[in-house]
Design a protein around this motif. Structure first.
Motif, PDB file in Angstrom:
ATOM      1  N   LEU A   2      75.646   7.286 -66.108  1.00  0.00           N
ATOM      2  CA  LEU A   2      76.672   7.164 -65.070  1.00  0.00           C
ATOM      3  C   LEU A   2      76.856   8.516 -64.387  1.00  0.00           C
ATOM      4  CD1 LEU A   2      78.763   5.143 -63.846  1.00  0.00           C
ATOM      5  CD2 LEU A   2      80.449   6.285 -65.256  1.00  0.00           C
ATOM      6  N   VAL A   3      76.786   8.482 -63.065  1.00  0.00           N
ATOM      7  CA  VAL A   3      77.006   9.687 -62.269  1.00  0.00           C
ATOM      8  C   VAL A   3      78.250   9.458 -61.407  1.00  0.00           C
ATOM      9  CG1 VAL A   3      76.034  11.300 -60.593  1.00  0.00           C
ATOM     10  CG2 VAL A   3      74.528  10.103 -62.193  1.00  0.00           C
ATOM     11  N   LEU A   4      79.209  10.333 -61.585  1.00  0.00           N
ATOM     12  CA  LEU A   4      80.424  10.266 -60.785  1.00  0.00           C
ATOM     13  C   LEU A   4      80.224  11.189 -59.590  1.00  0.00           C
ATOM     14  CD1 LEU A   4      83.458   9.334 -60.791  1.00  0.00           C
ATOM     15  CD2 LEU A   4      83.937  11.584 -61.731  1.00  0.00           C
ATOM     16  N   ASN A  36      89.000   6.214 -52.771  1.00  0.00           N
ATOM     17  CA  ASN A  36      88.553   6.404 -51.391  1.00  0.00           C
ATOM     18  C   ASN A  36      87.320   7.305 -51.282  1.00  0.00           C
ATOM     19  OD1 ASN A  36      88.780   6.082 -48.534  1.00  0.00           O
ATOM     20  ND2 ASN A  36      89.626   8.166 -48.446  1.00  0.00           N
ATOM     21  N   SER A  37      87.293   8.392 -52.059  1.00  0.00           N
ATOM     22  CA  SER A  37      86.144   9.301 -51.978  1.00  0.00           C
ATOM     23  C   SER A  37      85.576   9.606 -53.362  1.00  0.00           C
ATOM     24  CB  SER A  37      86.535  10.583 -51.253  1.00  0.00           C
ATOM     25  OG  SER A  37      87.620  11.195 -51.899  1.00  0.00           O
ATOM     26  N   VAL A  38      85.664   8.608 -54.245  1.00  0.00           N
ATOM     27  CA  VAL A  38      85.120   8.723 -55.605  1.00  0.00           C
ATOM     28  C   VAL A  38      84.230   7.516 -55.879  1.00  0.00           C
ATOM     29  CG1 VAL A  38      85.669   8.878 -58.070  1.00  0.00           C
ATOM     30  CG2 VAL A  38      87.151  10.009 -56.399  1.00  0.00           C
ATOM     31  N   PHE A  39      83.002   7.797 -56.314  1.00  0.00           N
ATOM     32  CA  PHE A  39      82.014   6.744 -56.519  1.00  0.00           C
ATOM     33  C   PHE A  39      81.422   6.878 -57.917  1.00  0.00           C
ATOM     34  CE2 PHE A  39      82.215   8.201 -52.183  1.00  0.00           C
ATOM     35  CZ  PHE A  39      82.454   7.028 -51.473  1.00  0.00           C
ATOM     36  N   GLU A  40      81.222   5.741 -58.579  1.00  0.00           N
ATOM     37  CA  GLU A  40      80.566   5.742 -59.882  1.00  0.00           C
ATOM     38  C   GLU A  40      79.235   5.023 -59.719  1.00  0.00           C
ATOM     39  OE1 GLU A  40      84.668   5.668 -62.582  1.00  0.00           O
ATOM     40  OE2 GLU A  40      83.223   4.044 -62.774  1.00  0.00           O
ATOM     41  N   CYS A  41      78.140   5.725 -60.000  1.00  0.00           N
ATOM     42  CA  CYS A  41      76.809   5.168 -59.781  1.00  0.00           C
ATOM     43  C   CYS A  41      76.010   5.171 -61.085  1.00  0.00           C
ATOM     44  CB  CYS A  41      76.049   6.000 -58.743  1.00  0.00           C
ATOM     45  SG  CYS A  41      76.883   6.065 -57.156  1.00  0.00           S
ATOM     46  N   LEU A  42      75.315   4.058 -61.344  1.00  0.00           N
ATOM     47  CA  LEU A  42      74.418   3.997 -62.504  1.00  0.00           C
ATOM     48  C   LEU A  42      73.017   4.328 -62.021  1.00  0.00           C
ATOM     49  CD1 LEU A  42      75.418   0.947 -64.708  1.00  0.00           C
ATOM     50  CD2 LEU A  42      75.318   3.343 -65.358  1.00  0.00           C
ATOM     51  N   LEU A  43      72.489   5.439 -62.485  1.00  0.00           N
ATOM     52  CA  LEU A  43      71.217   5.943 -61.962  1.00  0.00           C
ATOM     53  C   LEU A  43      70.332   6.437 -63.085  1.00  0.00           C
ATOM     54  CD1 LEU A  43      72.875   8.278 -59.297  1.00  0.00           C
ATOM     55  CD2 LEU A  43      71.810   6.086 -58.787  1.00  0.00           C
ATOM     56  N   ASP A  44      69.010   6.311 -62.909  1.00  0.00           N
ATOM     57  CA  ASP A  44      68.119   7.063 -63.787  1.00  0.00           C
ATOM     58  C   ASP A  44      67.848   8.399 -63.103  1.00  0.00           C
ATOM     59  OD1 ASP A  44      66.042   6.740 -61.903  1.00  0.00           O
ATOM     60  OD2 ASP A  44      65.296   4.931 -62.860  1.00  0.00           O
TER      61      ASP A  44
END
Lengths: 96, 96
Positions: A2-4, A36-44
């Motif tokens: 998880l990348v915030l 609003n300007s915070v995203f949680e992304c699941l990435l390799d």
């Protein structure tokens, strides 16, 4: 992992609002907008490098701030939420 | 441990701006404001519980969103920054 991703831009300015929309569009391909300007992304690792490169082309390095927080694989216990927009499991989104 | 606190509030509203100022005031006692509504705080477990309790009394649970991310002790390698407001070591702040 998880990348915030947190993005600070002056949204009183139309160009700033446009950059925020573009940042959000890229991030929600890999996760969710939790504020609003915070995203949680699941990435390799490879996806992370690609997304980072895209966001760097969108942002204005002289006026915006972009931060990446690497929360690893066991992120479920590392997040707590209060108030509106209850917590979600980003894995659910990718499984759709 | 490093606790990342993100706070989403409508700052077009005077009451919202006031709550953001109050949240910021509490957070900067333990760390630093790294973006407009993103704070990095160095806390032990007891301090974290106390700060969380204070923030919950300030926020409006029906209109605001407050998230806590627990980055542990080895947070230095988990953060990357681009653009304005360069990265800092929160430990430096507490050592002053």
């Amino acid at each position: 992992m998880l990348v915030l991703i947190t993005y600070d831009v002056n949204t009183e300015d139309a160009a700033g609002r446009k950059r925020l929309r573009q940042i959000a569009k890229q991030c929600v391909n890999h996760g969710q907008r939790v504020q609003n300007s915070v995203f949680e992304c699941l990435l390799d690792a490879a996806q992370c490098r690609m997304l980072q490169a895209k966001l760097l082309t969108i942002m204005d390095e002289k006026s915006d701030s972009l931060r990446f927080y690497y929360l690893g694989k066991n992120y479920q216990t590392k997040i707590e939420h209060f108030g509106i927009k209850a917590g979600y499991d980003p894995q659910d989104i990718l499984m759709l």
